[in-house]
Write a protein that holds these residues in place. Structure first.
Motif, short mmCIF file in Angstrom:
data_model
loop_
_atom_site.label_atom_id
_atom_site.label_comp_id
_atom_site.label_asym_id
_atom_site.label_seq_id
_atom_site.Cartn_x
_atom_site.Cartn_y
_atom_site.Cartn_z
N LEU A 35 0.88 -1.66 0.15
CA LEU A 35 -0.62 0.33 -0.15
C LEU A 35 1.01 0.77 0.31
O LEU A 35 1.71 1.51 0.77
CB LEU A 35 -0.88 0.14 1.40
CG LEU A 35 -1.41 0.91 1.60
CD1 LEU A 35 -2.67 1.59 -0.18
CD2 LEU A 35 -2.62 1.46 2.66
N LYS A 36 0.34 2.30 -0.95
CA LYS A 36 1.15 3.11 -1.49
C LYS A 36 0.85 4.14 -0.19
O LYS A 36 -0.61 4.37 -0.33
CB LYS A 36 1.34 4.17 -2.31
CG LYS A 36 2.10 5.33 -2.65
CD LYS A 36 2.04 5.44 -3.89
CE LYS A 36 2.82 6.58 -4.52
NZ LYS A 36 2.94 7.01 -5.87
N VAL A 37 1.62 5.01 0.97
CA VAL A 37 1.22 5.65 2.14
C VAL A 37 0.71 7.27 1.16
O VAL A 37 -0.11 7.72 1.32
CB VAL A 37 2.10 5.62 2.79
CG1 VAL A 37 1.05 6.52 4.29
CG2 VAL A 37 1.88 4.52 3.54
N LYS A 38 2.14 7.83 0.62
CA LYS A 38 2.45 8.76 -0.03
C LYS A 38 3.92 8.95 -0.85
O LYS A 38 4.42 7.29 -0.75
CB LYS A 38 2.24 10.20 1.46
CG LYS A 38 3.69 8.68 2.10
CD LYS A 38 3.20 10.82 3.10
CE LYS A 38 4.96 10.40 3.60
NZ LYS A 38 5.27 11.80 5.05
N GLU A 39 4.12 9.55 -1.36
CA GLU A 39 5.28 9.42 -2.50
C GLU A 39 6.72 8.65 -1.69
O GLU A 39 7.17 10.19 -0.55
CB GLU A 39 5.96 10.76 -2.85
CG GLU A 39 5.61 10.80 -4.64
CD GLU A 39 4.53 9.48 -5.15
OE1 GLU A 39 5.55 9.27 -6.06
OE2 GLU A 39 3.51 9.58 -5.96
N GLY A 40 7.30 8.07 -2.19
CA GLY A 40 8.10 7.47 -0.70
C GLY A 40 7.78 6.22 0.15
O GLY A 40 8.88 6.49 1.16
#
Length: 168
Positions: A35-40
């Motif tokens: 799951l991408k939480v935010k960029e990076g």
């Protein structure tokens, strides 16, 4: 097949499917929920364990990355089959010879230019800081050379493969 060396010590053989959520690590199959939480920043579930992963820095030219997993920092050096083939043929030295230009490895924003025309640079010297996906990427000189022209300005948006710096 990739060879990923962690902290300049242990090397792992990794094959990842195009989805990026399954593959093989050292002959063991794996699957994970990503799951991408935010960029990076990512949250990963694997074998009922939770991992928070942050990409701290990425040098795509050298294929070196610094990540933080659950607060622990790791240095990753990645090689693919072509890197090994070139090395076995002795061609990695040929690529380290004279350079003509440095191109943007990805779209981004020029944050800082660290060289100027006429300046001599050595292999590995930082020449520019490029922001991409909210991460700062330090672009380094792939070989020794003298800067002929800087083709971009600070705060300028650049596209992938755009020539950033020319060398004499």
């Amino acid at each position: 097949m990739l060879k990923i060396k962690i902290n300049d010590k242990k090397e792992h053989l990794v094959e990842i499917t195009p989805s990026g959520t399954s593959g093989i690590i050292n002959e063991d199959n794996f699957t994970l929920d990503l799951l991408k939480v935010k960029e990076g920043n990512y949250h990963i579930l694997r074998n009922n364990k939770s991992y928070n992963v942050e990409i701290i820095s990425a040098d795509y030219q050298e294929k070196c990355f610094t990540i933080k997993v659950n607060g622990n920092k790791y240095q990753l050096a990645i090689k693919n089959k072509y890197d090994d083939l070139l090395k076995s043929m002795g061609m990695q030295i040929a690529g380290a010879g004279k350079i003509n230009e440095i191109k943007a490895p990805m779209p981004g924003l020029v944050l800082e230019i660290l060289v100027s025309p006429g300046q001599e640079v050595q292999k590995g010297d930082p020449v520019m800081v490029l922001e991409a996906m909210k991460m700062e990427n330090i672009l380094k000189s792939p070989a020794d050379g003298i800067v002929k022209k800087v083709n971009v300005e600070q705060k300028q948006a650049v596209e992938k493969n755009q020539v950033l710096i020319n060398f004499e």
